[in-house]
Design a protein around this motif. Structure first.
Motif, PDB file in Angstrom:
ATOM      1  N   PRO A   1     -21.779 -18.389  -9.103  1.00 33.73           N
ATOM      2  CA  PRO A   1     -20.384 -17.940  -9.170  1.00 33.73           C
ATOM      3  C   PRO A   1     -19.441 -19.126  -8.953  1.00 33.73           C
ATOM      4  CG  PRO A   1     -21.684 -16.419  -7.834  1.00 33.73           C
ATOM      5  CD  PRO A   1     -22.558 -17.591  -8.140  1.00 33.73           C
ATOM      6  N   GLN A   2     -18.360 -19.174  -9.741  1.00 36.11           N
ATOM      7  CA  GLN A   2     -17.465 -20.330  -9.651  1.00 36.11           C
ATOM      8  C   GLN A   2     -16.584 -20.243  -8.422  1.00 36.11           C
ATOM      9  OE1 GLN A   2     -15.347 -21.324 -13.189  1.00 36.11           O
ATOM     10  NE2 GLN A   2     -17.189 -22.144 -14.166  1.00 36.11           N
ATOM     11  N   THR A   3     -16.606 -21.309  -7.655  1.00 41.94           N
ATOM     12  CA  THR A   3     -15.767 -21.399  -6.463  1.00 41.94           C
ATOM     13  C   THR A   3     -15.786 -22.840  -5.988  1.00 41.94           C
ATOM     14  OG1 THR A   3     -15.453 -20.703  -4.176  1.00 41.94           O
ATOM     15  CG2 THR A   3     -17.717 -20.723  -4.973  1.00 41.94           C
TER      16      THR A   3
ATOM     17  N   ALA B   1     -18.028 -15.944   3.502  1.00 44.07           N
ATOM     18  CA  ALA B   1     -17.981 -14.914   2.452  1.00 44.07           C
ATOM     19  C   ALA B   1     -19.389 -14.645   1.940  1.00 44.07           C
ATOM     20  CB  ALA B   1     -17.087 -15.392   1.314  1.00 44.07           C
ATOM     21  N   TYR B   2     -19.739 -13.369   1.813  1.00 45.02           N
ATOM     22  CA  TYR B   2     -21.079 -12.971   1.357  1.00 45.02           C
ATOM     23  C   TYR B   2     -20.968 -11.996   0.200  1.00 45.02           C
ATOM     24  CZ  TYR B   2     -23.647 -15.095   5.297  1.00 45.02           C
ATOM     25  OH  TYR B   2     -24.211 -15.982   6.177  1.00 45.02           O
ATOM     26  N   LEU B   3     -21.824 -12.190  -0.786  1.00 45.41           N
ATOM     27  CA  LEU B   3     -21.941 -11.247  -1.897  1.00 45.41           C
ATOM     28  C   LEU B   3     -23.111 -10.312  -1.598  1.00 45.41           C
ATOM     29  CD1 LEU B   3     -21.194 -10.367  -4.813  1.00 45.41           C
ATOM     30  CD2 LEU B   3     -22.843 -12.093  -5.636  1.00 45.41           C
ATOM     31  N   ASP B   4     -22.867  -9.001  -1.737  1.00 45.31           N
ATOM     32  CA  ASP B   4     -23.899  -8.018  -1.379  1.00 45.31           C
ATOM     33  C   ASP B   4     -24.587  -7.480  -2.630  1.00 45.31           C
ATOM     34  OD1 ASP B   4     -25.495  -6.119  -0.200  1.00 45.31           O
ATOM     35  OD2 ASP B   4     -23.871  -4.652   0.017  1.00 45.31           O
TER      36      ASP B   4
ATOM     37  N   GLY C   1     -16.553 -10.911 -11.234  1.00 41.55           N
ATOM     38  CA  GLY C   1     -15.091 -10.951 -11.175  1.00 41.55           C
ATOM     39  C   GLY C   1     -14.520 -10.770  -9.777  1.00 41.55           C
ATOM     40  N   PHE C   2     -15.274 -11.119  -8.763  1.00 37.70           N
ATOM     41  CA  PHE C   2     -14.762 -10.993  -7.388  1.00 37.70           C
ATOM     42  C   PHE C   2     -14.070 -12.295  -6.970  1.00 37.70           C
ATOM     43  CE2 PHE C   2     -19.311 -11.865  -7.599  1.00 37.70           C
ATOM     44  CZ  PHE C   2     -19.374 -13.118  -7.012  1.00 37.70           C
ATOM     45  N   ASP C   3     -13.254 -12.183  -5.922  1.00 38.90           N
ATOM     46  CA  ASP C   3     -12.582 -13.369  -5.378  1.00 38.90           C
ATOM     47  C   ASP C   3     -13.291 -13.857  -4.125  1.00 38.90           C
ATOM     48  OD1 ASP C   3     -10.483 -13.720  -7.180  1.00 38.90           O
ATOM     49  OD2 ASP C   3      -9.396 -12.016  -6.277  1.00 38.90           O
ATOM     50  N   ILE C   4     -13.426 -15.154  -4.023  1.00 35.73           N
ATOM     51  CA  ILE C   4     -13.999 -15.745  -2.814  1.00 35.73           C
ATOM     52  C   ILE C   4     -12.861 -16.400  -2.040  1.00 35.73           C
ATOM     53  CG2 ILE C   4     -15.578 -17.522  -1.963  1.00 35.73           C
ATOM     54  CD1 ILE C   4     -17.169 -16.978  -4.654  1.00 35.73           C
ATOM     55  N   PRO C   5     -12.594 -15.945  -0.809  1.00 36.01           N
ATOM     56  CA  PRO C   5     -11.440 -16.488  -0.073  1.00 36.01           C
ATOM     57  C   PRO C   5     -11.583 -18.000   0.133  1.00 36.01           C
ATOM     58  CG  PRO C   5     -12.809 -15.081   1.349  1.00 36.01           C
ATOM     59  CD  PRO C   5     -13.327 -14.928  -0.040  1.00 36.01           C
ATOM     60  N   LEU C   6     -10.520 -18.711  -0.140  1.00 41.10           N
ATOM     61  CA  LEU C   6     -10.577 -20.169  -0.085  1.00 41.10           C
ATOM     62  C   LEU C   6     -10.691 -20.700   1.337  1.00 41.10           C
ATOM     63  CD1 LEU C   6      -8.036 -21.015  -2.914  1.00 41.10           C
ATOM     64  CD2 LEU C   6     -10.515 -21.434  -2.905  1.00 41.10           C
ATOM     65  N   ASP C   7     -10.363 -19.849   2.325  1.00 37.40           N
ATOM     66  CA  ASP C   7     -10.473 -20.320   3.706  1.00 37.40           C
ATOM     67  C   ASP C   7     -11.840 -19.988   4.323  1.00 37.40           C
ATOM     68  OD1 ASP C   7     -10.025 -17.617   3.706  1.00 37.40           O
ATOM     69  OD2 ASP C   7      -8.759 -17.640   5.501  1.00 37.40           O
TER      70      ASP C   7
END
Lengths: 355, 355
Positions: free
Chosen positions: B158-160, B93-96, B131-137
């Motif tokens: 970011p919390q994950t 997962a990448y944040l742009d 407020g984005f979601d980071i896929p747990l997989d």
């Protein structure tokens, strides 16, 4: 005066050190250090352009070849070469003349089938194999022209119609070559080109773009060509000092002139090794390197004693690589005949005092 | 005195330039230049050891993390990270948040499935998505903590629970961070660590060796860890100058102290941008970077005129990146408050003369 016989990073000319130090305080009268200028500044773009132009002039690089300044050393090229050139399921041929040649082949195995066309490993690489066949269906043939550790050098390109790639890390710019005979030449800078941190790649343009592989941008030669070696922040200072060193080489009379000096330097030392009853060479006479001169003693117990004398005489870096033992004198372009004479004198002094 | 606001390679302390120049002539009283010493010499091994130890001390790096000095810049990490970490068919997962974040994601696509969790591209990256979601997989989550071009910065991770990788090229060593929150931190040196040519990687050891991929040795973090950043010839001078710079930072009182200075510097300039009727910031207030301060003019036609004044006042490198326009003041650790004041003075002078 110290005589730096180190194998690399190695001696560069004192004039280069003077200029290199000055630019750290004030680069080109900009009032800024070379270490703080933007790689996109006009001033640094001129450095890259001049460095490329000096490489092209000194080595007489044909126009259909690109000249690149990359990072990661020859070791990174071991991976980048097959990544760029070998199609999936393709085959390449490698000549095994030492640890570095062997590492190049090993890394290529990540990308295809690798044929070792010949090896002198069984003799600890004291000679260069000859008379081997290079399979005509190989995508390319790879060899190492100078084997720093073992003191062997290949002066003539092995004959083949297969595109040929050569690792010239430790003998590039030391002797005349015909670039057009090769398809890709690469060299870590830290012998005769400059300080550590930059890698020279000279590649024939039409060799590229044929493997069908998806290549990460940073490892793709074509992307670096397109960006003029500025795809990302280049190793600014290493390129700058390389430029200074290439200027020095040009002022010396270029490669033709330095090659004559290198021939005399190597002959002087080899002659003494043959004459002196305490020392003997390790490499086959016909394959002896002009850059790295390896020798041992008939009486290995005396080697520590000679190293002590060498240290007293300011002869630095002559301890041999652990896999060969004895001594290794690296006699790169910037090492003057005075230093060779100092080593020869120490060898004679040692002989005298042990008669 | 020149005020170097360049985005990188960038200003380093004058004391560092003095020491760095001296070592080019005589390194550590060896009688040899830092540019000609062997990377295997005791003297240089001490440099690498001290540089690592300073990074560990300044950033409070936990013992189960390795500290590496590599080549190729952050751009090479864009490829090395997925090459080392992503299993075949794996997902990351990448944040742009800008061109560099986007390039990191693009390069990773060579190795697996890449999910862009959020992007602010539609606004030319003037803010940081929240407020984005980071896929747990996802095998890992990647982001860029400071966006040099757009002047935005992410201060809170970011919390994950997904292992997190951060490109801190332009804000590492500028503020306190908790290394233990991250699994891999990387940074091209050429902002707050040192000159161009070396890349810092801080990696949690147990993140590695799990992808099942065959990785060329030179790109394998575990091989570099095993070799203590000396798998092949390292960029000797870039590491040495980084060491000098880290010593300077430690003597300044470390990161806590420099962070206070950086807060004051940024506030002083942002305050003037807000107060001055001719200028306005480009980044969302809550995401403003402390390292790269981007601003434009209400009347773009006047920008060339302000650049001319800036040049007259020895303010270097404040032209904005072409994709944002206007101005960018990079205010890295080594840039003193005097330089900020000089820029503020020029902005006031401009305002006065155009009333």
């Amino acid at each position: 005066m110290k005589h730096n016989f180190g194998a690399g990073p190695c001696i560069l000319p004192q004039e280069v050190f003077q200029e290199a130090a000055k630019a750290v305080l004030d680069f080109n009268n900009t009032g800024l250090s070379i270490l703080e200028i933007s790689h996109r500044s006009k001033e640094f773009e001129e450095v890259v352009a001049e460095t490329e132009s000096l490489v092209r002039e000194l080595l007489n690089v044909p126009e259909n070849y690109s000249v690149l300044f990359l990072q990661g050393g020859a070791s990174q090229q071991f991976a980048m070469i097959p990544m760029n050139l070998l199609p999936e399921g393709g085959k390449a041929a490698y000549l095994d003349t030492g640890v570095w040649a062997s590492k190049a082949a090993k890394e290529a195995k990540n990308f295809g089938q690798i044929d070792i066309v010949a090896s002198s490993k069984e003799s600890n690489y004291t000679y260069v194999p000859k008379g081997f066949d290079i399979p005509l269906d190989a995508t390319y043939f790879h060899y190492t022209s100078n084997n720093t550790i073992y003191g062997t050098e290949i002066f003539e390109k092995p004959q083949t119609t297969v595109p040929t790639i050569v690792d010239m890390s430790s003998d590039i710019l030391s002797r005349e070559i015909n670039v057009a005979e090769f398809d890709l030449i690469y060299a870590g800078a830290q012998k005769n080109m400059g300080p550590a941190g930059v890698t020279l790649v000279i590649v024939k343009n039409d060799l590229l773009g044929k493997s069908g592989r998806s290549i990460p941008t940073i490892f793709n030669y074509q992307e670096h060509i397109k960006a003029g070696s500025m795809y990302n922040t280049p190793p600014v200072y290493s390129i700058f000092v390389s430029m200074l060193n290439l200027r020095w080489l040009k002022a010396k009379g270029g490669i033709k002139a330095i090659e004559q000096e290198n021939i005399i330097k190597a002959r002087t030392l080899y002659d003494e090794i043959e004459r002196n009853t305490f020392f003997k060479g390790t490499a086959a006479v016909e394959d002896r390197s002009r850059m790295n001169i390896t020798f041992v003693m008939d009486t290995p117990e005396l080697e520590a004693e000679f190293l002590t004398l060498a240290k007293e005489r300011n002869l630095i870096g002559i301890k041999g690589h652990r896999s060969v033992g004895g001594f290794r004198a690296s006699v790169y372009n910037a090492l003057g005949i005075t230093s060779i004479n100092a080593l020869v004198d120490a060898m004679r002094e040692f002989e005298e005092s042990h008669k």
